[in-house]
Design an enzyme around this catalytic site. Structure first.
Site, short mmCIF file in Angstrom:
data_model
loop_
_atom_site.label_atom_id
_atom_site.label_comp_id
_atom_site.label_asym_id
_atom_site.label_seq_id
_atom_site.Cartn_x
_atom_site.Cartn_y
_atom_site.Cartn_z
N GLY A 90 0.82 -1.21 0.00
CA GLY A 90 0.00 0.00 0.00
C GLY A 90 0.85 1.26 0.00
N ASN A 91 2.04 1.17 0.64
CA ASN A 91 2.93 2.33 0.72
C ASN A 91 3.52 2.67 -0.65
OD1 ASN A 91 4.66 -0.12 1.04
ND2 ASN A 91 6.23 1.44 0.93
N LYS A 148 3.19 -11.94 4.62
CA LYS A 148 4.25 -11.91 3.61
C LYS A 148 5.13 -13.15 3.73
CE LYS A 148 4.56 -6.88 3.79
NZ LYS A 148 3.44 -6.64 2.89
N LYS A 191 -8.89 -7.62 9.68
CA LYS A 191 -8.33 -6.59 8.80
C LYS A 191 -8.93 -5.22 9.13
CE LYS A 191 -6.31 -5.57 4.74
NZ LYS A 191 -4.94 -5.91 4.39
N LYS A 243 -3.33 -9.23 0.29
CA LYS A 243 -2.77 -9.20 -1.07
C LYS A 243 -1.54 -10.11 -1.22
CE LYS A 243 1.13 -6.35 -1.20
NZ LYS A 243 1.40 -6.36 0.21
#
Ligand code: ADP
Ligand code: MG
Length: 341
Positions: free
Chosen positions: A34-35, A303, A155, A241
């Site tokens: 997102g960053n 991740k 989330k 994601k």
């Protein structure tokens, strides 16, 4: 304990593909955090978004120059939160839409930014002839209706609330669940069920074969549940994601899976003085650290899990590193490189 063991297991659906399919050494899936679009210092203006999209595009184009074919995925946490907030604030004027629709909106928003930035960077670098073009697709990802995540939403999305009575009112009115955000205040949480199939995987494969750069599975994909007989129904969730990117990378038979974020690698004892960066590590060693609790859910946890699953499913290598060192992370000289066994 059972649930911890199970999460490292192979995706049953992929088992046959894993042993039969040769991995494509020229194919890399790059997942952008997102960053990549809105860093902590940014206000989130269109100018901020364009500038950040161009930084990501530079890395993608360097990799294309080296002869790789590329699939790009991206997160949408901040953006899906912004859309929910718009909907919440305007609900008396415009009927709010559901979360799966909000997710679809973020795919158009960020997919457009990426497609255009990559296209224009290819033009600038005189590399347009290397590819057929760049395309962003509206992409659904299948989740299960009996996923345990439905009863345990994790989330965080949307605004922070500080007034406990307002939180109570909203949960009653809307049926929303709120949790305390570690950064302070209360925030709406939504379920994040495990993705198991990318509905448009065949489309992505065809586009890649025809020479397109593809932006897919944005925001983890639009979450849909499969009903008996094959009907798909959108569900109110936000898929992680990184986990969704692993599913797609495996389905495509990519050899390389790279996650670019705002930290230069995976650390043990993160946030402590004795923190240590993992540089080259096997999936089994990393699984041990995962079980010891070094990687929190909602940030580094998924991740690491996605990286482990990818190499266990037959991928050659997964890498996690900083967006600003994206090229080096992809080439294997920076970040954390995860290899099989
Ligand atoms: P993205 O938007 O790229 O998905 P996330 O916020 O989900 O980013 O995850 C990246 C963040 O994970 C980093 O900013 C870092 O603060 C945090 N983090 C938590 N634990 C670790 C760890 N063990 N090693 C590295 N980073 C960690
Ligand atoms: Mg994340």
């Amino acid at each position: 304990m059972n649930s911890i063991v199970n999460i490292f297991k192979l995706n049953v659906k992929n088992i046959y593909g894993i042993f039969m399919a040769e991995r494509d050494r020229n194919l890399v899936l790059i997942a952008l955090g997102g960053n990549a679009f809105q860093s902590r210092e940014d206000k989130g203006t269109p100018e901020d978004y364009w500038r950040n999209a161009f930084i990501a595009a530079k890395t993608v184009v360097r990799v294309v120059r080296d002869g790789y074919r590329v699939v790009i995925t991206h997160g949408n946490g901040p953006q899906v939160g912004i859309i929910s907030e718009w909907m919440e604030n305007l609900k008396h004027k415009i009927p709010p839409q559901t979360l799966d629709i909000a997710g679809a909106m973020t795919q158009g928003w960020l997919g457009y930014l990426l497609a255009q930035s990559i296209q224009n960077t290819l033009v600038e670098e005189k590399l347009v002839d290397r590819v057929r073009g760049v395309v962003a697709i509206v992409n659904r990802v299948a989740v299960r209706k009996d996923d345990p995540a439905w009863s345990n939403p994790t989330k965080f999305i949307g605004s922070w609330y500080t007034d406990a009575s307002e939180v109570e009112k909203l949960s009653k009115e809307k049926g929303w669940t709120f949790k305390k955000d570690p950064r302070g205040g209360w925030r709406r949480v939504v379920p994040s069920p495990n993705p198991y199939r990318n509905v448009e995987a065949e489309v992505v494969k065809t586009l890649l074969r025809e020479g397109w750069i593809v932006v897919a599975s944005g925001g983890g994909g639009i979450p849909v549940a499969e009903e008996l007989g094959g009907r798909l129904v959108g569900v109110e969730a936000v898929i992680d994601k990184d986990l969704a990117s692993e599913v797609l990378a495996t389905e495509l038979g990519a050899a390389h899976f790279v996650i670019l974020t705002d930290v230069d690698g995976v650390y043990v004892n993160f946030g402590r003085e004795d923190k240590r960066k993992l540089i080259n590590i096997t999936a089994s060693e990393l699984e041990e650290y995962y079980k010891q609790g070094h990687f929190p859910p909602g940030s580094m946890g998924p991740k690491v899990l996605a990286g482990i699953r990818f190499v266990r499913n037959g991928g050659l290598r997964a890498a996690i590193g900083h967006l600003h060192e994206g090229y080096e992370v992809i080439r294997g000289t920076k970040g954390t490189q995860i290899v099989p066994s």
